[in-house]
Enzyme design. Structure first.
Site, PDB file in Angstrom:
ATOM      1  N   ASP A   1      -4.673  -1.368   2.675  1.00 59.92           N
ATOM      2  CA  ASP A   1      -3.884  -1.541   1.453  1.00 59.92           C
ATOM      3  C   ASP A   1      -3.966  -0.296   0.571  1.00 59.92           C
ATOM      4  O   ASP A   1      -2.974   0.109  -0.044  1.00 59.92           O
ATOM      5  CB  ASP A   1      -4.374  -2.757   0.675  1.00 59.92           C
ATOM      6  CG  ASP A   1      -4.289  -4.035   1.490  1.00 59.92           C
ATOM      7  OD1 ASP A   1      -3.358  -4.156   2.313  1.00 59.92           O
ATOM      8  OD2 ASP A   1      -5.162  -4.902   1.316  1.00 59.92           O
TER       9      ASP A   1
ATOM     10  N   ARG B   1      -4.321   4.531  11.858  1.00 53.12           N
ATOM     11  CA  ARG B   1      -5.135   4.656  13.070  1.00 53.12           C
ATOM     12  C   ARG B   1      -6.629   4.689  12.772  1.00 53.12           C
ATOM     13  O   ARG B   1      -7.420   5.209  13.547  1.00 53.12           O
ATOM     14  CB  ARG B   1      -4.697   5.899  13.845  1.00 53.12           C
ATOM     15  CG  ARG B   1      -3.200   5.911  14.153  1.00 53.12           C
ATOM     16  CD  ARG B   1      -2.742   7.155  14.866  1.00 53.12           C
ATOM     17  NE  ARG B   1      -3.312   7.255  16.203  1.00 53.12           N
ATOM     18  CZ  ARG B   1      -3.134   8.304  17.003  1.00 53.12           C
ATOM     19  NH1 ARG B   1      -2.399   9.332  16.583  1.00 53.12           N
ATOM     20  NH2 ARG B   1      -3.675   8.328  18.202  1.00 53.12           N
TER      21      ARG B   1
ATOM     22  N   GLY C   1      -7.137   8.624  11.621  1.00 54.65           N
ATOM     23  CA  GLY C   1      -6.157   9.083  10.643  1.00 54.65           C
ATOM     24  C   GLY C   1      -4.871   8.282  10.689  1.00 54.65           C
ATOM     25  O   GLY C   1      -4.893   7.066  10.862  1.00 54.65           O
ATOM     26  N   ALA C   2      -3.746   8.954  10.571  1.00 49.64           N
ATOM     27  CA  ALA C   2      -2.448   8.273  10.532  1.00 49.64           C
ATOM     28  C   ALA C   2      -1.370   9.194  11.088  1.00 49.64           C
ATOM     29  O   ALA C   2      -1.449  10.419  10.955  1.00 49.64           O
ATOM     30  CB  ALA C   2      -2.095   7.856   9.107  1.00 49.64           C
TER      31      ALA C   2
ATOM     32  N   ARG D   1      -6.076 -21.364   2.545  1.00 53.58           N
ATOM     33  CA  ARG D   1      -4.788 -21.160   1.899  1.00 53.58           C
ATOM     34  C   ARG D   1      -3.799 -22.292   2.167  1.00 53.58           C
ATOM     35  O   ARG D   1      -2.754 -22.361   1.520  1.00 53.58           O
ATOM     36  CB  ARG D   1      -4.179 -19.824   2.341  1.00 53.58           C
ATOM     37  CG  ARG D   1      -5.129 -18.642   2.131  1.00 53.58           C
ATOM     38  CD  ARG D   1      -4.458 -17.305   2.288  1.00 53.58           C
ATOM     39  NE  ARG D   1      -3.598 -17.004   1.150  1.00 53.58           N
ATOM     40  CZ  ARG D   1      -3.050 -15.818   0.932  1.00 53.58           C
ATOM     41  NH1 ARG D   1      -3.293 -14.812   1.764  1.00 53.58           N
ATOM     42  NH2 ARG D   1      -2.281 -15.622  -0.114  1.00 53.58           N
TER      43      ARG D   1
END
Length: 316
Positions: free
Chosen positions: A258, A227, A231-232, A94
């Protein structure tokens, strides 16, 4: 970026699949498939690779009127090198790319066309160079001027910049952020440096809460922690909420974060509460894990219920 995916060690050669990739474009496609209007603002080269990026985004229903094609720099390149069933090496090319020359003026044009309800920004853009950093800073100021909600996904990439360079930028941005999304190991980049004698809670849940508290105190409305297989967990001024991951057979973990963000923002745009935002996020994340590619497996809204179907289901 244009993305090339190999099937094994790159030094051995072989065939590669050509696609596109990029954290922000992944989120844009994920939101578009869920029925939202999305505009992507970025820079590609005035080359065939850039044409592929813009063509793919347009085909997915993403507005690219805020994008620019640089005649003097190439489109960025990313190579994916699978090394083990669950380990993939990523190689970035990049430096000197069109994305590394992104100017604040391009962002200003995108805002002047139609200010967004939500601005999604990642920690990857400022890592590309001083021009993208200035463009991102300008984006945050414009979002505040227009009353747009700001979502920041930390998305730290150690191959693009060091933690020592990233932390001051992210810490400066924190007061401008409404929704901060990060993995467990990224939260520290957004926090003031810890003293040598500072105690860290041994309980994982308590440790996360201790990291989220100063971010909330600095004005962040929601701190959402990705996580992985665990999970989250989301933290707000009213407390915390956890959602386990949706169980699926893992095929490709690249792009799962994402997809998670796309699901979370989709439910937020729908006006859903915290529990539904997390549920949709872990669901769209699971679709990504169960499918090859960065964005190819992103679900449409009618497909969200497919994860609840019993094994062997045939939809006719």
């Amino acid at each position: 970026m244009v993305a090339l995916r190999g099937s094994g060690p790159l030094k051995l050669g072989g065939t590669m699949q050509v696609s596109v990739a990029g954290a922000e474009s992944n989120v844009a496609i994920g939101l578009s498939r869920l029925g939202h209007r999305v505009r992507w603002a970025g820079a590609v080269g005035e080359d065939e690779a850039g044409a592929l990026v813009l063509r793919t985004l347009r085909a997915e229903g993403v507005d690219v009127s805020g994008a620019s094609a640089d005649p003097e720099a190439p489109t960025g390149l990313i190579l994916f090198e699978p090394r083990l069933p669950e380990v993939t090496r990523v190689h970035y090319y990049r430096a000197g790319s069109a994305g590394s020359r992104l100017r604040a003026s391009a962002v200003e044009r995108a805002f002047s066309a139609a200010p967004p309800r939500v601005l999604h920004l990642t920690g990857i853009t400022p890592a590309l160079g001083p021009d993208p950093l200035s463009a991102a800073d300008r984006t945050l100021r414009l979002a505040r001027q227009h009353g747009a909600l700001v979502c920041l996904d930390v998305n730290f990439r150690s191959r693009l910049w060091t933690a020592e360079r990233a932390a001051p930028v992210l810490r400066e941005w924190v007061p401008s952020v409404d929704v901060l999304i990060a993995s467990e190991d990224e939260l520290a980049l957004c926090l003031p440096p810890r003293g040598p004698d500072a105690e860290k809670p041994t309980d994982p849940a308590a440790a996360l809460a201790a990291q989220a508290a100063p971010l909330l105190a600095r004005g962040v409305g929601e701190v959402v922690v990705k996580r992985g297989a665990a999970g989250a967990t989301a933290f707000t001024g009213d407390g915390s909420l956890h959602r386990p991951a949706r169980p699926v057979r893992a095929v490709d973990a690249v792009g799962a974060g994402d997809a998670f963000v796309a699901g979370y923002l989709s439910a937020l745009l729908d006006g859903a509460g915290l529990a539904e935002r997390l549920e949709r996020a872990v669901t769209t994340g699971a679709f990504a894990v169960a499918s090859p590619g960065d964005w190819e497996g992103a679900p449409t809204r009618p497909e969200l219920g497919l994860l609840g179907a019993p094994p062997g289901t045939v939809v006719r």
